[in-house]
Design an enzyme around this catalytic site. Structure first.
Site, short mmCIF file in Angstrom:
data_model
loop_
_atom_site.label_atom_id
_atom_site.label_comp_id
_atom_site.label_asym_id
_atom_site.label_seq_id
_atom_site.Cartn_x
_atom_site.Cartn_y
_atom_site.Cartn_z
N CYS A 77 -22.32 -38.96 -31.47
CA CYS A 77 -23.11 -37.77 -31.15
C CYS A 77 -22.55 -37.07 -29.92
O CYS A 77 -22.79 -37.50 -28.79
CB CYS A 77 -24.58 -38.15 -30.94
SG CYS A 77 -25.64 -36.73 -30.56
N CYS B 281 -25.21 -35.64 -27.62
CA CYS B 281 -25.87 -36.66 -26.79
C CYS B 281 -24.98 -37.11 -25.64
O CYS B 281 -25.45 -37.28 -24.51
CB CYS B 281 -26.22 -37.88 -27.64
SG CYS B 281 -27.11 -37.54 -29.17
N ASP B 282 -23.70 -37.34 -25.92
CA ASP B 282 -22.85 -38.05 -24.97
C ASP B 282 -21.69 -37.24 -24.40
O ASP B 282 -20.99 -37.71 -23.50
CB ASP B 282 -22.27 -39.31 -25.64
CG ASP B 282 -23.36 -40.27 -26.11
OD1 ASP B 282 -24.41 -40.32 -25.44
OD2 ASP B 282 -23.16 -40.95 -27.13
#
Length: 322
Positions: free
Chosen positions: A137, A140-141
């Site tokens: 992701c 997300c990261d």
């Protein structure tokens, strides 16, 4: 020994969507039951640093956030059940569901929050490097790889979108695809090819995630040419696997409408599925955003939709009786 449990609202899944639905339903006096499933807490339990969930100034841990959500849900009256649903009958109301434990759950309303799992390559080294440079992701990261060399693995819309997104943080993004052409929509391909910060490696697959340093972190990828078999090494500090997701909808095959990718269909602007009284929230119906905060938002919507639907049913039953 089997037993039967009745509830006004049964929630399948205990990630941000299911737990948020439980919080709202419990506060509405519906005494919901949450069946936690085979992965209690959902994908957040496999995420370490979370920096994009509102309300927390510092980085928090995914498992801790889920624990707090569950504690809040239980505090307001939710019952958590350790079980996995193996059979569903949505042809009549109340709905009947059977757990691996042998318990039969009879529910006036059903909220499905079973989520989706990211597809991985299945390499042992990939599993070892999850959270240490391997991710599924970018949204997300990606923030944790500011100024670093990163790679995206895949060739569909998700892969191209993640590569473009990562240019917000990295000046050196490489897309690795095992074929000689992308499956992504043409407009996305045009944006990708026009971006000066993105390179594409065609006809190669990842065969190894390479670790190094102290503490251990990703330092590179071993690539194999899919035509010649020759290998090479690509130095990167972050690798994002973007080859799709598996929505957990197998239980509902033939009973609820799904789209071409297997995600549950809901009415636009709501969480209502094709069967009245059944609602879906989180990644099981959202293949676009797939964030903890959006999952929580749709969990709230599902609880409110279910509460209103129950009230309508009870009002109609009262009128009929009169």
């Amino acid at each position: 020994m089997s037993n039967t449990v009745s509830t006004r609202m049964l929630i399948l899944g205990s990630g941000p969507a299911g737990l948020t639905a439980a919080i709202y339903a419990a506060r509405a006096g519906l005494s919901p039951i949450v069946v936690q499933g085979i992965q209690p807490g959902g994908q957040l339990t496999t995420t370490t640093d979370v920096e994009n969930y509102p309300g927390f100034r510092e980085v928090i841990q995914g498992p801790w956030l889920v624990e707090e959500m569950q504690a809040q849900a239980e505090h307001v009256g939710t019952k958590m059940v350790w079980d996995h649903i193996s059979a569903v009958d949505l042809k009549q109301r109340p709905f009947r569901l059977t757990g691996d434990s042998g318990t039969t759950y009879v529910a006036d309303t059903l909220v499905i929050a079973t989520g989706a799992q990211a597809k991985w390559l299945g390499l042992p080294s990939e599993e070892h490097m999850k959270g240490k440079g391997a991710s599924a992701c970018a949204t997300c990261d990606g923030f944790f790889y500011r100024g670093k060399k990163v790679a995206v693995i895949g060739g569909g819309n998700t892969a191209v979108e993640e590569a473009l997104y990562l240019t917000n943080h990295s000046h050196d993004v490489t897309l690795i695809h095992r074929r000689d052409s992308l499956r992504a929509e043409k407009i996305l391909q045009d944006r990708l090819f026009a971006h000066p910060g993105i390179k594409v490696i065609w006809n190669h697959k990842v065969t190894e995630f390479l670790a190094g340093g102290t503490p251990e972190a990703l330092v590179g990828l071993e690539l194999q040419d899919t035509r010649t078999g020759a290998t090479r090494t690509l130095d990167v500090e972050g690798a994002f696997v973007a080859i799709g997701h598996h929505p957990a909808t197998e239980l509902f095959t033939g009973q609820l409408e799904v789209d071409d990718d297997g995600y549950l269909k809901v009415e636009t602007g709501s969480t209502r599925t094709s069967i009245p009284g059944v609602f879906a929230c989180g990644d099981v119906m959202d293949k676009i955003y797939r964030q903890a905060v959006t999952a929580a938002g749709t969990g709230c919507m599902a609880a409110l939709d279910a509460e209103r639907w129950l009230a309508e049913q009870e009002f109609e039953a009262l009128q009929a009786a009169e």
